[in-house]
Design an enzyme around this catalytic site. Structure first.
Site, PDB file in Angstrom:
ATOM      1  CE  LYS A  15       1.176  70.641 173.617  1.00 23.81           C
ATOM      2  NZ  LYS A  15       1.674  72.276 173.302  1.00 23.81           N
ATOM      3  NE  ARG A  90      -0.301  71.844 179.569  1.00 19.63           N
ATOM      4  CZ  ARG A  90      -0.558  72.912 178.450  1.00 19.63           C
ATOM      5  NH1 ARG A  90      -0.303  73.933 178.351  1.00 19.63           N
ATOM      6  NH2 ARG A  90      -1.551  72.250 177.561  1.00 19.63           N
ATOM      7  NE  ARG A 128      -3.068  77.937 168.025  1.00 17.48           N
ATOM      8  CZ  ARG A 128      -2.502  77.148 169.128  1.00 17.48           C
ATOM      9  NH1 ARG A 128      -2.408  75.960 168.669  1.00 17.48           N
ATOM     10  NH2 ARG A 128      -2.013  78.044 170.071  1.00 17.48           N
ATOM     11  NE  ARG A 161      -5.458  78.422 172.042  1.00 14.84           N
ATOM     12  CZ  ARG A 161      -4.612  77.424 172.439  1.00 14.84           C
ATOM     13  NH1 ARG A 161      -4.714  76.370 171.682  1.00 14.84           N
ATOM     14  NH2 ARG A 161      -3.967  77.542 173.398  1.00 14.84           N
ATOM     15  NE  ARG A 172      -0.439  79.441 175.394  1.00 11.45           N
ATOM     16  CZ  ARG A 172      -0.605  79.387 174.074  1.00 11.45           C
ATOM     17  NH1 ARG A 172      -1.224  80.620 173.510  1.00 11.45           N
ATOM     18  NH2 ARG A 172      -0.709  78.300 173.417  1.00 11.45           N
TER      19      ARG A 172
HETATM   20  P1  AP5 Z   1      -1.044  73.249 167.124  1.00 11.21           P
HETATM   21  O1  AP5 Z   1      -1.364  71.610 166.919  1.00 11.21           O
HETATM   22  O2  AP5 Z   1      -2.603  73.788 167.637  1.00 11.21           O
HETATM   23  O3  AP5 Z   1       0.051  73.318 168.384  1.00 11.21           O
HETATM   24  P2  AP5 Z   1      -0.253  72.852 170.127  1.00 11.21           P
HETATM   25  O4  AP5 Z   1       1.171  72.232 170.441  1.00 11.21           O
HETATM   26  O5  AP5 Z   1      -1.517  72.052 170.056  1.00 11.21           O
HETATM   27  O6  AP5 Z   1      -0.310  74.246 170.596  1.00 11.21           O
HETATM   28  P3  AP5 Z   1      -1.196  74.913 171.785  1.00 11.21           P
HETATM   29  O7  AP5 Z   1      -1.081  76.263 171.695  1.00 11.21           O
HETATM   30  O8  AP5 Z   1      -2.612  74.255 171.644  1.00 11.21           O
HETATM   31  O9  AP5 Z   1      -0.352  74.237 173.047  1.00 11.21           O
HETATM   32  P4  AP5 Z   1      -0.556  74.638 174.556  1.00 11.21           P
HETATM   33  O10 AP5 Z   1      -0.065  73.511 175.187  1.00 11.21           O
HETATM   34  O11 AP5 Z   1      -0.065  76.182 174.834  1.00 11.21           O
HETATM   35  O12 AP5 Z   1      -2.237  74.970 174.500  1.00 11.21           O
HETATM   36  P5  AP5 Z   1      -3.546  74.249 175.071  1.00 11.21           P
HETATM   37  O13 AP5 Z   1      -4.627  74.357 174.458  1.00 11.21           O
HETATM   38  O14 AP5 Z   1      -3.077  72.600 175.456  1.00 11.21           O
HETATM   39  O15 AP5 Z   1      -0.160  73.932 166.027  1.00 11.21           O
HETATM   40  C1  AP5 Z   1      -0.284  75.692 166.216  1.00 11.21           C
HETATM   41  C2  AP5 Z   1      -0.310  76.074 164.960  1.00 11.21           C
HETATM   42  O16 AP5 Z   1       0.683  75.675 163.952  1.00 11.21           O
HETATM   43  C3  AP5 Z   1      -1.376  75.698 164.185  1.00 11.21           C
HETATM   44  O17 AP5 Z   1      -1.791  76.787 163.357  1.00 11.21           O
HETATM   45  C4  AP5 Z   1      -1.019  74.639 163.045  1.00 11.21           C
HETATM   46  O18 AP5 Z   1      -1.890  74.381 161.888  1.00 11.21           O
HETATM   47  C5  AP5 Z   1       0.463  74.847 162.917  1.00 11.21           C
HETATM   48  N1  AP5 Z   1       1.184  73.822 162.552  1.00 11.21           N
HETATM   49  C6  AP5 Z   1       1.180  72.565 163.387  1.00 11.21           C
HETATM   50  N2  AP5 Z   1       2.058  71.645 163.059  1.00 11.21           N
HETATM   51  C7  AP5 Z   1       2.723  72.564 162.131  1.00 11.21           C
HETATM   52  C8  AP5 Z   1       3.920  72.120 161.141  1.00 11.21           C
HETATM   53  N3  AP5 Z   1       4.569  70.838 161.519  1.00 11.21           N
HETATM   54  N4  AP5 Z   1       4.568  72.982 160.561  1.00 11.21           N
HETATM   55  C9  AP5 Z   1       3.890  73.979 160.112  1.00 11.21           C
HETATM   56  N5  AP5 Z   1       2.820  74.511 160.975  1.00 11.21           N
HETATM   57  C10 AP5 Z   1       2.369  73.747 161.885  1.00 11.21           C
HETATM   58  O19 AP5 Z   1      -3.648  75.027 176.571  1.00 11.21           O
HETATM   59  C11 AP5 Z   1      -4.204  76.214 176.692  1.00 11.21           C
HETATM   60  C12 AP5 Z   1      -4.248  76.573 178.195  1.00 11.21           C
HETATM   61  O20 AP5 Z   1      -5.009  75.789 178.819  1.00 11.21           O
HETATM   62  C13 AP5 Z   1      -2.839  76.618 178.836  1.00 11.21           C
HETATM   63  O21 AP5 Z   1      -2.155  77.687 178.833  1.00 11.21           O
HETATM   64  C14 AP5 Z   1      -3.301  76.598 180.347  1.00 11.21           C
HETATM   65  O22 AP5 Z   1      -3.815  77.754 180.816  1.00 11.21           O
HETATM   66  C15 AP5 Z   1      -4.622  75.414 180.321  1.00 11.21           C
HETATM   67  N6  AP5 Z   1      -4.294  73.978 180.157  1.00 11.21           N
HETATM   68  C16 AP5 Z   1      -4.356  73.076 179.408  1.00 11.21           C
HETATM   69  N7  AP5 Z   1      -3.815  72.065 179.796  1.00 11.21           N
HETATM   70  C17 AP5 Z   1      -3.391  72.097 181.024  1.00 11.21           C
HETATM   71  C18 AP5 Z   1      -2.902  71.237 182.103  1.00 11.21           C
HETATM   72  N8  AP5 Z   1      -2.531  70.002 181.716  1.00 11.21           N
HETATM   73  N9  AP5 Z   1      -2.808  71.604 183.343  1.00 11.21           N
HETATM   74  C19 AP5 Z   1      -3.092  73.023 183.572  1.00 11.21           C
HETATM   75  N10 AP5 Z   1      -3.434  73.956 182.709  1.00 11.21           N
HETATM   76  C20 AP5 Z   1      -3.969  73.460 181.365  1.00 11.21           C
HETATM   77 MG    MG Z   2      -3.277  72.126 171.167  1.00 14.45          MG
END
Ligand code: AP5
Ligand code: MG
Length: 215
Positions: A15, A90, A128, A161, A172
């Site tokens: 994402k 979410r 990552r 992270r 997660r």
């Molecule tokens: P990346 O692009 O970083 O993936 P992502 O989908 O953004 O993954 P996240 O782990 O950030 O998602 P998440 O939803 O769990 O975490 P968030 O920070 O939102 O890609 C991942 C890796 O793969 C990278 O190394 C990249 O280079 C590689 N990659 C990407 N695309 C690729 C491809 N096509 N091929 C090969 N490699 C690839 O949330 C973290 C925490 O915050 C949550 O757990 C929660 O506690 C809190 N939080 C956030 N938002 C909310 C909300 N709305 N409500 C409540 N709590 C929330």
């Molecule tokens: Mg992300």
């Protein structure tokens, strides 16, 4: 009408990576709820302290604080033509709050669901690396920095992270299935949900996304 692109999908599906690509290609602001929480944790704000206690366990931060944080962010002038919302909403409660907020701005939602199987998510989160300064994302196998451990863009140090530990990622993913997947169903039922295969390489996912958004 201003368009707010909502990116839904499991942890590590890409994402953040795709939001960055889209932001550059279509010129909308990228807003990531996870990045906003990490910024607050880095700055040791009250919100950051609260968020950390949930993020470290792989649980969602409560809806009320998350909604207030996003509402404040999307009320800023740079979002008046729309934005890319990465990781928000979410939960059904967050989706409802977004709908109400956008009604005030005459904005519409375009929901995009990026998918991949669990093994892909585990490989992506475990490899990552992020930069300390601005959160630029790398991967030790799929997206290497030019110099190991250093961000290509701003030269800051790269780190992993805390919530990318294997046990936390497993939680997660579980939380995602329980609390966010019903939201995907909601957007599918109201129509217009764009579904993208996130297991392809980054460039192909971006191509699919751009052509689906044009339709
Ligand atoms: P990346 O692009 O970083 O993936 P992502 O989908 O953004 O993954 P996240 O782990 O950030 O998602 P998440 O939803 O769990 O975490 P968030 O920070 O939102 O890609 C991942 C890796 O793969 C990278 O190394 C990249 O280079 C590689 N990659 C990407 N695309 C690729 C491809 N096509 N091929 C090969 N490699 C690839 O949330 C973290 C925490 O915050 C949550 O757990 C929660 O506690 C809190 N939080 C956030 N938002 C909310 C909300 N709305 N409500 C409540 N709590 C929330
Ligand atoms: Mg992300």
């Amino acid at each position: 009408m201003a368009t707010y692109i909502v990116l839904l999908g499991p942890p590590g599906v890409g994402k953040g990576t795709q939001s960055g690509m889209l932001a550059r290609k279509i010129g909308l602001v990228h807003i990531s709820s996870g990045d906003l929480f990490r910024e607050n944790i880095k700055n040791q704000t009250e919100l950051g302290k609260l968020a950390k206690s949930f993020i470290d366990k792989g649980e969602l931060v409560p809806d009320d604080v998350t909604i207030a944080m996003i509402r404040e962010r999307i009320s800023k002038p740079d979002c008046k033509n729309g934005a890319i919302l990465d990781g928000f909403p979410r939960t059904p409660v967050q989706a409802d709050a977004l709908k109400k907020t956008l009604a005030e701005f005459s904005g519409q939602v375009k929901a995009v669901y990026i998918t991949a199987e669990e093994a892909v998510l585990i490989e992506r989160t475990s490899g990552r690396w992020l930069c300390r300064k601005q959160g630029h994302v790398y991967h030790e196998k799929f997206n290497l920095p030019k110099q190991a451990g250093v961000c290509d863009v701003d030269g800051s140090e790269l780190y992993q992270r805390d919530d990318d530990k294997k046990e936390t990622v497993a939680n997660r993913i579980r939380v995602y299935f329980e609390q966010t997947l019903p939201l995907v169903e909601h957007y599918r039922q109201i129509g217009g949900l764009i579904e993208i295969n996130g297991a392809q390489d980054v460039e192909q996912v971006t191509k699919d996304l751009l052509s689906a958004l044009k339709r």
